[in-house]
Scaffold this motif. Sequence first.
Motif, PDB file in Angstrom:
ATOM      1  N   THR A 112      51.356  26.852  42.235  1.00 51.14           N
ATOM      2  CA  THR A 112      51.879  28.188  42.321  1.00 51.14           C
ATOM      3  C   THR A 112      52.218  28.865  41.279  1.00 51.14           C
ATOM      4  OG1 THR A 112      52.918  27.674  44.369  1.00 51.14           O
ATOM      5  CG2 THR A 112      53.699  29.501  43.384  1.00 51.14           C
ATOM      6  N   TRP A 113      52.937  28.402  40.006  1.00 54.49           N
ATOM      7  CA  TRP A 113      52.999  29.106  38.890  1.00 54.49           C
ATOM      8  C   TRP A 113      51.842  29.415  38.015  1.00 54.49           C
ATOM      9  CZ3 TRP A 113      52.203  26.565  34.345  1.00 54.49           C
ATOM     10  CH2 TRP A 113      52.391  25.239  34.096  1.00 54.49           C
ATOM     11  N   SER A 114      50.880  28.422  37.879  1.00 48.07           N
ATOM     12  CA  SER A 114      49.797  28.515  37.368  1.00 48.07           C
ATOM     13  C   SER A 114      48.795  29.944  37.850  1.00 48.07           C
ATOM     14  CB  SER A 114      48.974  27.367  37.502  1.00 48.07           C
ATOM     15  OG  SER A 114      48.314  27.055  38.752  1.00 48.07           O
ATOM     16  N   LYS A 115      49.184  30.192  39.328  1.00 49.14           N
ATOM     17  CA  LYS A 115      48.293  31.415  39.641  1.00 49.14           C
ATOM     18  C   LYS A 115      49.186  32.437  39.244  1.00 49.14           C
ATOM     19  CE  LYS A 115      47.169  29.302  44.220  1.00 49.14           C
ATOM     20  NZ  LYS A 115      47.397  29.387  45.539  1.00 49.14           N
ATOM     21  N   ASP A 116      50.501  32.470  38.920  1.00 50.53           N
ATOM     22  CA  ASP A 116      51.221  33.573  38.350  1.00 50.53           C
ATOM     23  C   ASP A 116      50.794  33.768  36.880  1.00 50.53           C
ATOM     24  OD1 ASP A 116      52.841  33.786  40.368  1.00 50.53           O
ATOM     25  OD2 ASP A 116      54.403  32.716  39.519  1.00 50.53           O
ATOM     26  N   ILE A 117      50.040  32.749  36.100  1.00 55.00           N
ATOM     27  CA  ILE A 117      49.648  32.934  34.917  1.00 55.00           C
ATOM     28  C   ILE A 117      48.376  33.828  35.076  1.00 55.00           C
ATOM     29  CG2 ILE A 117      48.673  31.823  32.823  1.00 55.00           C
ATOM     30  CD1 ILE A 117      50.812  29.666  33.142  1.00 55.00           C
ATOM     31  N   ARG A 118      47.875  33.342  35.859  1.00 56.32           N
ATOM     32  CA  ARG A 118      46.363  33.899  36.090  1.00 56.32           C
ATOM     33  C   ARG A 118      46.341  35.412  36.560  1.00 56.32           C
ATOM     34  NH1 ARG A 118      44.448  30.562  39.535  1.00 56.32           N
ATOM     35  NH2 ARG A 118      44.350  31.481  41.389  1.00 56.32           N
ATOM     36  N   PHE A 119      47.247  35.622  37.524  1.00 60.07           N
ATOM     37  CA  PHE A 119      47.406  37.255  37.913  1.00 60.07           C
ATOM     38  C   PHE A 119      47.840  37.890  36.700  1.00 60.07           C
ATOM     39  CE2 PHE A 119      47.906  35.131  42.596  1.00 60.07           C
ATOM     40  CZ  PHE A 119      46.501  35.279  42.713  1.00 60.07           C
ATOM     41  N   PHE A 120      49.185  37.432  36.258  1.00 60.04           N
ATOM     42  CA  PHE A 120      49.626  38.320  35.144  1.00 60.04           C
ATOM     43  C   PHE A 120      48.470  38.497  33.968  1.00 60.04           C
ATOM     44  CE2 PHE A 120      51.583  38.828  30.856  1.00 60.04           C
ATOM     45  CZ  PHE A 120      52.441  39.834  31.182  1.00 60.04           C
ATOM     46  N   ASN A 121      47.691  37.638  33.580  1.00 60.32           N
ATOM     47  CA  ASN A 121      46.794  37.620  32.405  1.00 60.32           C
ATOM     48  C   ASN A 121      45.561  38.625  32.903  1.00 60.32           C
ATOM     49  OD1 ASN A 121      48.192  36.070  30.686  1.00 60.32           O
ATOM     50  ND2 ASN A 121      47.005  34.158  31.027  1.00 60.32           N
ATOM     51  N   ASN A 122      45.327  38.418  34.027  1.00 64.07           N
ATOM     52  CA  ASN A 122      43.769  39.133  34.437  1.00 64.07           C
ATOM     53  C   ASN A 122      44.174  40.351  34.894  1.00 64.07           C
ATOM     54  OD1 ASN A 122      42.574  36.793  33.837  1.00 64.07           O
ATOM     55  ND2 ASN A 122      42.364  36.029  36.092  1.00 64.07           N
ATOM     56  N   TYR A 123      45.467  40.717  35.679  1.00 64.07           N
ATOM     57  CA  TYR A 123      45.733  42.053  36.047  1.00 64.07           C
ATOM     58  C   TYR A 123      46.972  42.880  35.667  1.00 64.07           C
ATOM     59  CZ  TYR A 123      42.234  39.971  39.501  1.00 64.07           C
ATOM     60  OH  TYR A 123      41.096  39.388  39.883  1.00 64.07           O
ATOM     61  N   MET A 150      41.534  47.490  41.033  1.00 65.21           N
ATOM     62  CA  MET A 150      40.307  47.830  41.775  1.00 65.21           C
ATOM     63  C   MET A 150      39.197  47.801  40.800  1.00 65.21           C
ATOM     64  SD  MET A 150      41.266  50.299  44.893  1.00 65.21           S
ATOM     65  CE  MET A 150      41.876  49.292  46.409  1.00 65.21           C
ATOM     66  N   ARG A 151      39.628  48.308  39.623  1.00 64.82           N
ATOM     67  CA  ARG A 151      38.524  48.663  38.604  1.00 64.82           C
ATOM     68  C   ARG A 151      38.238  47.033  37.830  1.00 64.82           C
ATOM     69  NH1 ARG A 151      41.396  53.337  37.530  1.00 64.82           N
ATOM     70  NH2 ARG A 151      42.621  52.543  35.875  1.00 64.82           N
ATOM     71  N   PHE A 152      39.509  46.359  37.764  1.00 62.47           N
ATOM     72  CA  PHE A 152      39.457  44.951  36.958  1.00 62.47           C
ATOM     73  C   PHE A 152      38.498  43.994  38.136  1.00 62.47           C
ATOM     74  CE2 PHE A 152      43.819  45.835  35.175  1.00 62.47           C
ATOM     75  CZ  PHE A 152      43.271  46.527  34.309  1.00 62.47           C
ATOM     76  N   LYS A 153      38.680  44.177  39.132  1.00 57.38           N
ATOM     77  CA  LYS A 153      37.925  43.342  40.377  1.00 57.38           C
ATOM     78  C   LYS A 153      37.272  44.308  41.305  1.00 57.38           C
ATOM     79  CE  LYS A 153      38.907  39.537  43.546  1.00 57.38           C
ATOM     80  NZ  LYS A 153      37.793  38.443  42.888  1.00 57.38           N
ATOM     81  N   SER A 154      36.035  44.176  41.172  1.00 56.25           N
ATOM     82  CA  SER A 154      35.214  44.786  42.257  1.00 56.25           C
ATOM     83  C   SER A 154      35.365  44.235  43.684  1.00 56.25           C
ATOM     84  CB  SER A 154      33.669  45.098  41.799  1.00 56.25           C
ATOM     85  OG  SER A 154      33.172  43.507  41.660  1.00 56.25           O
ATOM     86  N   ASN A 155      35.176  44.885  44.736  1.00 52.11           N
ATOM     87  CA  ASN A 155      35.529  44.410  46.013  1.00 52.11           C
ATOM     88  C   ASN A 155      36.846  43.817  46.140  1.00 52.11           C
ATOM     89  OD1 ASN A 155      32.667  45.494  46.866  1.00 52.11           O
ATOM     90  ND2 ASN A 155      31.954  43.528  45.876  1.00 52.11           N
ATOM     91  N   LEU A 156      37.668  44.235  45.686  1.00 53.37           N
ATOM     92  CA  LEU A 156      39.139  43.846  45.979  1.00 53.37           C
ATOM     93  C   LEU A 156      39.368  43.639  47.445  1.00 53.37           C
ATOM     94  CD1 LEU A 156      41.717  42.723  44.496  1.00 53.37           C
ATOM     95  CD2 LEU A 156      42.576  45.055  44.727  1.00 53.37           C
ATOM     96  N   ASN A 162      47.402  41.174  47.829  1.00 55.55           N
ATOM     97  CA  ASN A 162      48.592  40.726  48.109  1.00 55.55           C
ATOM     98  C   ASN A 162      49.325  39.584  47.416  1.00 55.55           C
ATOM     99  OD1 ASN A 162      48.919  42.695  50.443  1.00 55.55           O
ATOM    100  ND2 ASN A 162      48.087  41.229  52.025  1.00 55.55           N
ATOM    101  N   ASN A 163      48.318  38.791  47.105  1.00 57.47           N
ATOM    102  CA  ASN A 163      48.640  37.812  45.993  1.00 57.47           C
ATOM    103  C   ASN A 163      49.237  38.208  44.648  1.00 57.47           C
ATOM    104  OD1 ASN A 163      48.039  35.735  47.861  1.00 57.47           O
ATOM    105  ND2 ASN A 163      45.778  35.530  47.182  1.00 57.47           N
ATOM    106  N   ILE A 164      48.296  39.240  44.192  1.00 58.54           N
ATOM    107  CA  ILE A 164      48.816  39.921  42.873  1.00 58.54           C
ATOM    108  C   ILE A 164      50.153  40.715  43.109  1.00 58.54           C
ATOM    109  CG2 ILE A 164      48.073  41.748  41.102  1.00 58.54           C
ATOM    110  CD1 ILE A 164      45.094  41.165  42.156  1.00 58.54           C
ATOM    111  N   TYR A 165      50.141  41.444  44.238  1.00 61.43           N
ATOM    112  CA  TYR A 165      51.522  42.054  44.659  1.00 61.43           C
ATOM    113  C   TYR A 165      52.581  41.178  44.605  1.00 61.43           C
ATOM    114  CZ  TYR A 165      54.538  45.530  46.876  1.00 61.43           C
ATOM    115  OH  TYR A 165      55.459  46.468  47.233  1.00 61.43           O
ATOM    116  N   GLY A 166      52.605  40.048  45.173  1.00 59.78           N
ATOM    117  CA  GLY A 166      53.262  39.148  45.508  1.00 59.78           C
ATOM    118  C   GLY A 166      53.830  38.532  44.119  1.00 59.78           C
ATOM    119  N   CYS A 167      53.034  38.248  43.151  1.00 64.60           N
ATOM    120  CA  CYS A 167      53.445  37.614  41.617  1.00 64.60           C
ATOM    121  C   CYS A 167      54.114  39.038  41.203  1.00 64.60           C
ATOM    122  CB  CYS A 167      52.194  37.624  41.099  1.00 64.60           C
ATOM    123  SG  CYS A 167      52.428  37.131  39.287  1.00 64.60           S
TER     124      CYS A 167
END
Length: 434
Positions: A112-123, A150-156, A162-167
């Motif tokens: 779970t917390w590794s996903k937080d790192i990914r969402f933070f770094n990417n978005y 939406m610009r960072f990830k096409s076809n969001l 919801n995962n990004i928003y949850g983080c």
Amino acid sequence: MNINNNLEEVLETALSSRASYDTLTSDNLDALLERIKEDMRRKEILNKHKPAIKQLPSGRYYTRIDGKKIEKTSKKDVEDIVIKYYSKVDITLEEIFDDYLERRKLEVSSRTWSKDIRFFNNYIKPSHISTKPIARLDLDDGYEFLNECMRFKSNLKRKYWNNIYGCLNQMFQYAIDKRIIDDNPFKNMRPKKDLFAEPTITRDGDTVFTKAEQAMVCQFAEEESANTNSAIPLGIPLLFNLGVRDGELCAMKWSDIETGIRGTYIHIQREMVVNINDKGMSEGFTVLPHCKTPAGDRRLQLNSQATTLFKRIKALNDSEGFPTELNDYVFLRFIKGEITTSTPRCFDHRLRKYCRQADMDVIKSPHDIRRTVLTNLYTAGMPLKKIQEFAGHSSLKQTMDYIRISDEDIDLSEYLNTLSDTTITNIVPFKKEA
């Protein structure tokens, strides 16, 4: 110290120290006033801060904030950190992320917390909200952040948002706990559904094996085992008979096979998991001395095919020189001349290879075998509660999410006819009394 009561006195002192040839304008007077207020505010905060800032024998300066040691080369650097901590008006998401992550590691699994790192770094980090003070973020920033995502990830898709928003919400809650802000500035976001890309529709057939697919995959596993004299390919047909997680399969020991009242059982009591380093990246595997959840600790009765497979695996291990004592793992391999445990990757890449050999439209995973087994038990009439226990799930809802049954597979008439022992023609109509 009261800033307003002492401002006049301090200002008079500051003005008296100015050279006679300095020209005082409204602009530099305002700047002077602001600087004086800032200096007084700093002094007030530093006077209240405990413990005091001290100098080490090395010449460096240090203090403690919330028990955490702060050490810098100059006293001013330490003072700046103290001021920022207590004022909190300039603290950003980027500045709190490392501390947030340390607390997060105490609350949730590494997955779970590794996903937080990914969402933070990417978005979050590349967006404007990362460096804007948290206390100044508002709802407009939330919608601007959504547009940035939406610009960072096409076809969001909505689910991914919801995962990004949850983080992000978890980070805001951390900021609330630390009294940086009083409320979540994005809590009232209500983005329209049509802003997001259409979700990918997954057919039930994409996540379960048909009987023909299962037969072909198991046949390819048998052939590889015969050609290589290896026991590892037999883990695939074993999964089709046990429905365990691949991490549970890797963590099995020979001592886990037990004799019970109704035959032979396998005791599922530990699991192999991937290691996550501080950067949130996978780094090898570890066998935990327990299962994913308390419900995962269970004993599964072995059918005749599973019993035969275990005997064949043991014979192959003996022929290859692998130890087969009670405390040894069932699935072993040679890596650089040393004996080590097999990992989930050993089974995943083999299963995908077999799927390609079978010309399957969808390449499936070991987790799809688990879905297949639970679906097969359901269609065979096994009670749902027993399927939940067999799967090691903590809730019945989780079990139902694994079962893939379409409405066309069920003829409801057989069930509906059991609702009444009489037919419509035998029912005596109710007569109202005169």
